[in-house]
Design an enzyme around this catalytic site. Sequence first.
Site, PDB file in Angstrom:
ATOM      1  N   TYR A 144       0.863  -1.178   0.000  1.00 41.75           N
ATOM      2  CA  TYR A 144       0.000   0.000   0.000  1.00 41.75           C
ATOM      3  C   TYR A 144       0.902   1.231   0.000  1.00 41.75           C
ATOM      4  CZ  TYR A 144      -3.374   3.490   1.727  1.00 41.75           C
ATOM      5  OH  TYR A 144      -4.159   4.599   1.876  1.00 41.75           O
ATOM      6  N   ASP A 239       9.441   3.093  -0.874  1.00 36.60           N
ATOM      7  CA  ASP A 239       8.410   3.742  -0.063  1.00 36.60           C
ATOM      8  C   ASP A 239       8.731   3.450   1.410  1.00 36.60           C
ATOM      9  OD1 ASP A 239       4.750   3.567   0.175  1.00 36.60           O
ATOM     10  OD2 ASP A 239       6.277   4.616   1.336  1.00 36.60           O
ATOM     11  N   LYS A 267       4.780   9.765   8.407  1.00 35.72           N
ATOM     12  CA  LYS A 267       4.727   9.264   9.793  1.00 35.72           C
ATOM     13  C   LYS A 267       5.795   9.893  10.697  1.00 35.72           C
ATOM     14  CE  LYS A 267       2.681   5.027   7.976  1.00 35.72           C
ATOM     15  NZ  LYS A 267       1.278   5.005   8.407  1.00 35.72           N
TER      16      LYS A 267
HETATM   17  P1  KE4 Z   1      -0.710   8.454   4.352  1.00 35.12           P
HETATM   18  O1  KE4 Z   1      -1.280   9.132   3.117  1.00 35.12           O
HETATM   19  O2  KE4 Z   1      -1.742   7.624   5.097  1.00 35.12           O
HETATM   20  O3  KE4 Z   1       0.025   9.457   5.262  1.00 35.12           O
HETATM   21  O4  KE4 Z   1       0.452   7.454   3.888  1.00 35.12           O
HETATM   22  C1  KE4 Z   1       0.132   6.459   2.951  1.00 35.12           C
HETATM   23  C2  KE4 Z   1       1.147   5.336   3.069  1.00 35.12           C
HETATM   24  C3  KE4 Z   1       2.140   5.245   2.118  1.00 35.12           C
HETATM   25  N1  KE4 Z   1       3.076   4.269   2.177  1.00 35.12           N
HETATM   26  C4  KE4 Z   1       3.081   3.370   3.196  1.00 35.12           C
HETATM   27  C5  KE4 Z   1       4.148   2.320   3.234  1.00 35.12           C
HETATM   28  C6  KE4 Z   1       2.089   3.428   4.208  1.00 35.12           C
HETATM   29  O5  KE4 Z   1       2.116   2.528   5.219  1.00 35.12           O
HETATM   30  C7  KE4 Z   1       1.101   4.425   4.149  1.00 35.12           C
HETATM   31  C8  KE4 Z   1      -0.011   4.525   5.182  1.00 35.12           C
HETATM   32  N2  KE4 Z   1      -0.087   3.468   6.119  1.00 35.12           N
HETATM   33  C9  KE4 Z   1      -1.394   3.192   6.683  1.00 35.12           C
HETATM   34  C10 KE4 Z   1      -1.252   2.036   7.669  1.00 35.12           C
HETATM   35  N3  KE4 Z   1      -0.994   0.816   7.053  1.00 35.12           N
HETATM   36  C11 KE4 Z   1      -1.973   4.407   7.331  1.00 35.12           C
HETATM   37  C12 KE4 Z   1      -3.188   4.131   8.188  1.00 35.12           C
HETATM   38  C13 KE4 Z   1      -4.446   4.627   7.550  1.00 35.12           C
HETATM   39  O6  KE4 Z   1      -4.628   4.421   6.326  1.00 35.12           O
HETATM   40  O7  KE4 Z   1      -5.260   5.206   8.296  1.00 35.12           O
END
Ligand code: KE4
Length: 430
Positions: A144, A239, A267
């Site tokens: 993801y 990523d 994060k």
């Molecule tokens: P955000 O747009 O949620 O800040 O980041 C997206 C993203 C991109 N790349 C990786 C490897 C990620 O883990 C994420 C976001 N992670 C999720 C948890 N698996 C965020 C939690 C959520 O979607 O509320």
Amino acid sequence: MNITKSKELYEKAIKVLPGGVNSPVRAFKSVGGTPVFIQKGSGSKIYDIDGNEYIDYIGSWGPHLFGHSPDFIKEALIEAIENGTSFGTPTEIEVRVAELVRELVPSIEMIRFVNSGTEATMSAVRVARGYTKRNKIIKFEGSYHGHADFFLIKAGSGALTFGIPTSPGVTEGNAKDTSVADFNNIDSVKNLIQKNKNEIAAIIIEPIAGNMGVVPAEKSFLEELRQICESEKIVLIFDEVMTGFRVAKGGAQEIYNIQPDLTTFGKIIGGGLPVGAYGGKEEIMSLVAPSGPVYQAGTLSGNPLAMAAGYSALSYIKSHPEIYNDLENKSAYLANGFINNLKLFNKNFQLNRVGSMMTLFFTENEVKTYNDAIKSDTNLFAKYFWGMLSRGIYLPPAQFEAFFVSTAHSNDDLQKTIETQREVFSEIFG
Ligand code: KE4
């Protein structure tokens, strides 16, 4: 456990917010029941609006490497807010954070701050396309990268060399430029490159996957991926939104000793405030507007508050590299406690861990790929989740997520978690 106020508030929330939340995973859909509404976090604990205390292993899905509101971040924010919240102008703090990231992550020659991991990954793909003048990308099944259209794609059938949308609203047009390979399977990558010769702009990968649960890339796989991108002139994007500053000071690329062309962050880089970033080779990043033609912008990008929190977090990492030994020791202690619990019940469930990010998969097969991961028993996981939550342990409400140990987790927290898990296993397995 009494979650009356959460239940009442959830009834209101679902009337005004889709699913009652602002991000789907928070709604507990894959474990059932009502999500608890959290009012406060401090150190390793969070407290819900019914007054229940939990040992928190989500840490806001990764940002809280030091637990909730550590003094040094709080103080940095209080100082920053005295000067205002956002100006929409260049500020010194942005330069200082950029220079600090460059110091901690040698592959970063130039960086752009944005407001989320999604913005970071979508922008990294755009600049890779602008740089290579190619359209297609390869991602990996089970990974993801945020919710940009061209990432919400699953593997097409064998005959298809491109992907299929996983969400309404994602067009075929987008899907045709995204191909999906198998994680840890270099032949699947070679096959897609052959079928899309000289058309692939970028390959984006979580070097340590966190979003199928924790599944580390095999070193040989990642090394060969690096070589292939070199020879095929494909931009390799790591990523590291989750792994950046989490698994090591320099992220997964430090552990593997492999330099990507671009890296995305999120994060931890924001210290708990909304920050994402993408960066890497100057020859690529200099194409980003206004120094180059690849457009990307953001009203609140690099805003002083978020930068103050991020700078405080990264400065602490720079001056206290020993935290990674502390995180390793605490995480190993917890993991060993979990393994010993499983042995008591003759269960060989798989615990994948890299540093302070880990996942307990409810399957007895080893988990090295997405197809391995989805063999997990998600119903059993849901029982486990609620057994732990009702006893004050807050885990991710989904099997295919990572959970995190922070520097704020005490030995008592870890011991209590191990003992609680043993109680829950006894309840589930008898
Ligand atoms: P955000 O747009 O949620 O800040 O980041 C997206 C993203 C991109 N790349 C990786 C490897 C990620 O883990 C994420 C976001 N992670 C999720 C948890 N698996 C965020 C939690 C959520 O979607 O509320």
